[in-house]
Enzyme design. Structure first.
Site, PDB file in Angstrom:
ATOM      1  N   CYS A 184      -9.437  -9.036  -6.965  1.00 42.66           N
ATOM      2  CA  CYS A 184     -10.283  -7.916  -7.390  1.00 42.66           C
ATOM      3  C   CYS A 184     -10.410  -7.916  -8.923  1.00 42.66           C
ATOM      4  O   CYS A 184      -9.693  -8.653  -9.622  1.00 42.66           O
ATOM      5  CB  CYS A 184      -9.699  -6.593  -6.887  1.00 42.66           C
ATOM      6  SG  CYS A 184      -8.222  -6.066  -7.781  1.00 42.66           S
ATOM      7  N   GLU A 204      -1.744 -10.326  -5.731  1.00 46.74           N
ATOM      8  CA  GLU A 204      -1.787 -11.142  -6.959  1.00 46.74           C
ATOM      9  C   GLU A 204      -0.989 -10.478  -8.072  1.00 46.74           C
ATOM     10  O   GLU A 204      -0.238 -11.127  -8.794  1.00 46.74           O
ATOM     11  CB  GLU A 204      -3.242 -11.306  -7.429  1.00 46.74           C
ATOM     12  CG  GLU A 204      -4.117 -12.096  -6.476  1.00 46.74           C
ATOM     13  CD  GLU A 204      -4.833 -11.216  -5.460  1.00 46.74           C
ATOM     14  OE1 GLU A 204      -4.259 -10.204  -5.009  1.00 46.74           O
ATOM     15  OE2 GLU A 204      -5.976 -11.567  -5.107  1.00 46.74           O
ATOM     16  N   GLU A 246       0.830  -1.213   0.000  1.00 42.86           N
ATOM     17  CA  GLU A 246       0.000   0.000   0.000  1.00 42.86           C
ATOM     18  C   GLU A 246       0.860   1.255   0.000  1.00 42.86           C
ATOM     19  O   GLU A 246       2.081   1.200   0.158  1.00 42.86           O
ATOM     20  CB  GLU A 246      -0.941  -0.033   1.216  1.00 42.86           C
ATOM     21  CG  GLU A 246      -1.885  -1.218   1.159  1.00 42.86           C
ATOM     22  CD  GLU A 246      -2.927  -1.240   2.269  1.00 42.86           C
ATOM     23  OE1 GLU A 246      -2.797  -0.468   3.246  1.00 42.86           O
ATOM     24  OE2 GLU A 246      -3.878  -2.039   2.151  1.00 42.86           O
TER      25      GLU A 246
HETATM   26  N1  THU Z   1      -5.992  -6.824  -1.796  1.00 43.85           N
HETATM   27  C1  THU Z   1      -5.137  -7.748  -2.327  1.00 43.85           C
HETATM   28  O1  THU Z   1      -3.921  -7.634  -2.194  1.00 43.85           O
HETATM   29  N2  THU Z   1      -5.688  -8.798  -2.982  1.00 43.85           N
HETATM   30  C2  THU Z   1      -7.028  -9.066  -3.072  1.00 43.85           C
HETATM   31  O2  THU Z   1      -7.410 -10.073  -3.635  1.00 43.85           O
HETATM   32  C3  THU Z   1      -7.985  -8.129  -2.490  1.00 43.85           C
HETATM   33  C4  THU Z   1      -7.434  -6.865  -1.959  1.00 43.85           C
HETATM   34  C5  THU Z   1      -5.418  -5.740  -0.996  1.00 43.85           C
HETATM   35  C6  THU Z   1      -5.457  -4.359  -1.588  1.00 43.85           C
HETATM   36  C7  THU Z   1      -5.401  -3.502  -0.349  1.00 43.85           C
HETATM   37  O3  THU Z   1      -4.045  -3.343   0.041  1.00 43.85           O
HETATM   38  C8  THU Z   1      -6.104  -4.317   0.723  1.00 43.85           C
HETATM   39  O4  THU Z   1      -6.119  -5.640   0.224  1.00 43.85           O
HETATM   40  C9  THU Z   1      -7.520  -3.875   1.027  1.00 43.85           C
HETATM   41  O5  THU Z   1      -8.274  -3.763  -0.134  1.00 43.85           O
END
Ligand code: THU
Length: 124
Positions: A81, A50, A39
């Site tokens: 997502c 992913e 992040e």
């Molecule tokens: N996120 C992922 O890394 N993979 C997913 O499949 C869903 C969401 C992360 C993005 C963000 O850092 C946090 O999860 C919350 O959305």
């Protein structure tokens, strides 16, 4: 594969959401490449676990993937997502997507089930 995803999850940089995710992508030859979500204070720059895994793998010259494991601490298994589904479709095709929670709840689906009727090179 889940083991590698769990390990990668420990390396997540998720101070804003508190939602740590780990992924492990496998080639047909059995090589594993991991990813975690990374992040940023500028929220929109966040990369999902992913996409980190698949971009790492492709940049290392790996192709021919057959499965990805995704591990989160959520109550339900976490599916990739929408943008990650598009990226996975482009670079991995119809792989198995295994989703598992830290508590062991799991689900495995083909990407085509999660991402029906994709836009891809066949439309160009
Ligand atoms: N996120 C992922 O890394 N993979 C997913 O499949 C869903 C969401 C992360 C993005 C963000 O850092 C946090 O999860 C919350 O959305």
């Amino acid at each position: 594969m889940v083991h590698w995803a769990q390990e990668a999850r420990q390396r997540a940089h998720a101070p804003y959401s508190g939602f740590a995710v780990g992924a492990a992508l496998r080639t047909a030859g059995g090589e594993i490449v991991t990813g975690c979500n990374v992040e940023n204070a500028s929220y929109g720059l966040t990369l999902c676990a992913e996409r980190v895994a698949v971009f790492k793998a492709v940049s290392e010259g790996l192709r021919g993937f057959d499965a990805i494991a995704v591990v989160s601490g959520a109550r339900r298994p976490t599916p990739p997502c929408g943008p990650c589904r598009q990226i996975l479709w482009e670079l991995c095709g119809d792989i198995w997507v295994h989703m598992e929670t830290a508590a062991g709840r799991r689900r495995t689906l083909r990407l085509s089930k999660l991402f029906p009727e994709p836009f891809d090179r066949t439309h160009l």
